[in-house]
Design a protein around this motif. Structure first.
Motif, PDB file in Angstrom:
ATOM      1  N   PRO A 162       1.467   2.144   6.479  1.00  0.00           N
ATOM      2  CA  PRO A 162       1.423   1.118   5.427  1.00  0.00           C
ATOM      3  C   PRO A 162       0.595   1.599   4.238  1.00  0.00           C
ATOM      4  CG  PRO A 162       1.009   0.152   7.580  1.00  0.00           C
ATOM      5  CD  PRO A 162       1.007   1.633   7.777  1.00  0.00           C
ATOM      6  N   GLU A 163       1.117   1.377   3.057  1.00  0.00           N
ATOM      7  CA  GLU A 163       0.411   1.796   1.843  1.00  0.00           C
ATOM      8  C   GLU A 163      -0.734   0.833   1.557  1.00  0.00           C
ATOM      9  OE1 GLU A 163       1.436   2.993  -2.809  1.00  0.00           O
ATOM     10  OE2 GLU A 163       2.997   2.235  -1.453  1.00  0.00           O
ATOM     11  N   LEU A 164      -1.888   1.378   1.271  1.00  0.00           N
ATOM     12  CA  LEU A 164      -3.071   0.568   1.010  1.00  0.00           C
ATOM     13  C   LEU A 164      -3.470   0.679  -0.461  1.00  0.00           C
ATOM     14  CD1 LEU A 164      -5.234   1.463   4.155  1.00  0.00           C
ATOM     15  CD2 LEU A 164      -3.641  -0.441   3.847  1.00  0.00           C
ATOM     16  N   HIS A 165      -3.999  -0.402  -0.996  1.00  0.00           N
ATOM     17  CA  HIS A 165      -4.441  -0.416  -2.385  1.00  0.00           C
ATOM     18  C   HIS A 165      -5.844  -1.011  -2.460  1.00  0.00           C
ATOM     19  CE1 HIS A 165      -0.332   0.452  -3.770  1.00  0.00           C
ATOM     20  NE2 HIS A 165       0.065  -0.435  -2.861  1.00  0.00           N
ATOM     21  N   ALA A 166      -6.651  -0.461  -3.349  1.00  0.00           N
ATOM     22  CA  ALA A 166      -7.988  -1.014  -3.552  1.00  0.00           C
ATOM     23  C   ALA A 166      -7.866  -2.383  -4.207  1.00  0.00           C
ATOM     24  CB  ALA A 166      -8.813  -0.074  -4.435  1.00  0.00           C
ATOM     25  N   THR A 167      -8.661  -3.321  -3.729  1.00  0.00           N
ATOM     26  CA  THR A 167      -8.645  -4.672  -4.287  1.00  0.00           C
ATOM     27  C   THR A 167     -10.049  -5.084  -4.691  1.00  0.00           C
ATOM     28  OG1 THR A 167      -8.895  -5.638  -2.082  1.00  0.00           O
ATOM     29  CG2 THR A 167      -6.652  -5.357  -2.902  1.00  0.00           C
ATOM     30  N   TRP A 176      -0.770   1.899  13.707  1.00  0.00           N
ATOM     31  CA  TRP A 176      -1.122   3.100  12.951  1.00  0.00           C
ATOM     32  C   TRP A 176      -2.604   3.445  13.116  1.00  0.00           C
ATOM     33  CZ3 TRP A 176       1.621   6.885  11.100  1.00  0.00           C
ATOM     34  CH2 TRP A 176       2.967   6.669  10.773  1.00  0.00           C
ATOM     35  N   GLY A 177      -3.458   2.417  13.186  1.00  0.00           N
ATOM     36  CA  GLY A 177      -4.880   2.689  13.390  1.00  0.00           C
ATOM     37  C   GLY A 177      -5.132   3.398  14.699  1.00  0.00           C
ATOM     38  N   ALA A 196      -0.553  -2.337  11.383  1.00  0.00           N
ATOM     39  CA  ALA A 196      -1.820  -1.661  11.091  1.00  0.00           C
ATOM     40  C   ALA A 196      -2.538  -1.273  12.383  1.00  0.00           C
ATOM     41  CB  ALA A 196      -2.709  -2.562  10.240  1.00  0.00           C
ATOM     42  N   GLN A 235       2.026  -7.366   9.668  1.00  0.00           N
ATOM     43  CA  GLN A 235       1.196  -6.308   9.095  1.00  0.00           C
ATOM     44  C   GLN A 235       0.026  -5.973  10.010  1.00  0.00           C
ATOM     45  OE1 GLN A 235       0.093  -6.597   4.948  1.00  0.00           O
ATOM     46  NE2 GLN A 235       1.948  -7.729   4.432  1.00  0.00           N
ATOM     47  N   HIS A 236      -0.499  -6.988  10.685  1.00  0.00           N
ATOM     48  CA  HIS A 236      -1.593  -6.754  11.633  1.00  0.00           C
ATOM     49  C   HIS A 236      -1.123  -5.871  12.775  1.00  0.00           C
ATOM     50  CE1 HIS A 236      -4.131  -7.648  15.149  1.00  0.00           C
ATOM     51  NE2 HIS A 236      -5.100  -7.770  14.266  1.00  0.00           N
ATOM     52  N   LEU A 281      -9.070 -11.108   0.639  1.00  0.00           N
ATOM     53  CA  LEU A 281      -7.667 -11.377   0.910  1.00  0.00           C
ATOM     54  C   LEU A 281      -7.468 -12.867   1.158  1.00  0.00           C
ATOM     55  CD1 LEU A 281      -4.815 -10.261   1.450  1.00  0.00           C
ATOM     56  CD2 LEU A 281      -5.493  -9.969   3.850  1.00  0.00           C
TER      57      LEU A 281
END
Length: 240
Positions: free
Chosen positions: A77-82, A108-109, A105, A101-102, A86
């Motif tokens: 999953p692509e991550l972006h700085a926020t 992948w984690g 993630a 998504q959980h 959330l």
């Protein structure tokens, strides 16, 4: 073009597309004439009959390679700085999307943590230093957590990753961490049942030692992952 599946037209293809030094930068007319001559055809016959065949063949090979690449590779999953926390809307679809998504993630984690541990094992083996057996055993725990995460995803969302550009299943994602010793289906089931990230490595090791075949499983896994009968010479001397 280097792997064109028609050896008789391979040189003509390279000339036509300017992959040869002699035609690089030339006009299409010049490239076509040289390609026709190299393949032994009159230029008009080449343009009408042979060139379309070349294009179809190249398109087919590109499509096949693209599909094969998509089958073998998957992107995390692509991550972006926020800049803020959330916040989800009070909507069932948003909740369902967050749950997916959980799960993704978490899978992948677990894969990345297994990858990190496999690298630790490889480094210790390369250095021939102490800690190899323990590191390999911890890698088994990490592998068990990956199996559990893959099982959880499959149970909730099916055999294929949702909203992905590939048809990979969670088990294929799990395998992307790196090579691990092969396990039997009963062994994978045992590890899946015992894995629990909240209880940690010590609890997993204790419960695995009490399970039928657990001690043997650890020993076989360690030997296979390390690549020899035991740990480092230092560890052998210590245990002796």
């Amino acid at each position: 073009m280097d792997r064109l599946e028609n050896s008789e037209l391979a040189e003509a293809a390279r000339l036509l597309f300017g992959a040869q030094v002699s035609t690089s930068g030339s006009t299409l007319t010049a490239r076509r004439a040289m390609a026709a001559a190299a393949s032994g055809y009159e230029v008009h016959h080449f343009r009408k009959r042979i060139e379309p065949r070349l294009l179809e063949l190249l398109a087919w090979q590109l499509r096949r390679d693209s599909e094969a690449f998509a089958t073998r590779h998957a992107e995390p999953p692509e991550l972006h700085a926020t800049s803020g926390r959330l916040v989800l809307p009070s909507d069932v679809f948003a909740w369902e999307a967050a749950e997916h998504q959980h799960a993704l993630a978490s899978l992948w984690g677990a894969v990345y943590l297994l990858r990190a541990q496999l690298l630790t094992v490889a480094r210790l083996v390369s250095m021939d230093t102490a800690g190899q057996d323990l590191a390999a055993a911890v890698a088994l725990w990490r592998h068990a957590l990956v199996l559990r995460a893959a099982h959880a995803y499959r149970s909730a969302y099916g055999a294929v990753l949702l909203h992905a550009a590939t048809k990979l299943g969670p088990e294929k994602i799990a395998a992307s961490a790196g090579w691990t010793p092969p396990l039997t289906p009963p062994q994978e089931l045992l590890l899946t049942e015992l894995a629990d990230s909240e209880q940690g490595w010590d609890s997993f090791a204790a419960r695995l030692a009490l399970a039928e075949g657990g001690t043997e499983l650890v020993a076989v896994w360690q030997r296979a992952l390390i690549g020899r009968q035991g740990g480092s010479q230092e560890e052998k001397g210590h245990h002796a």
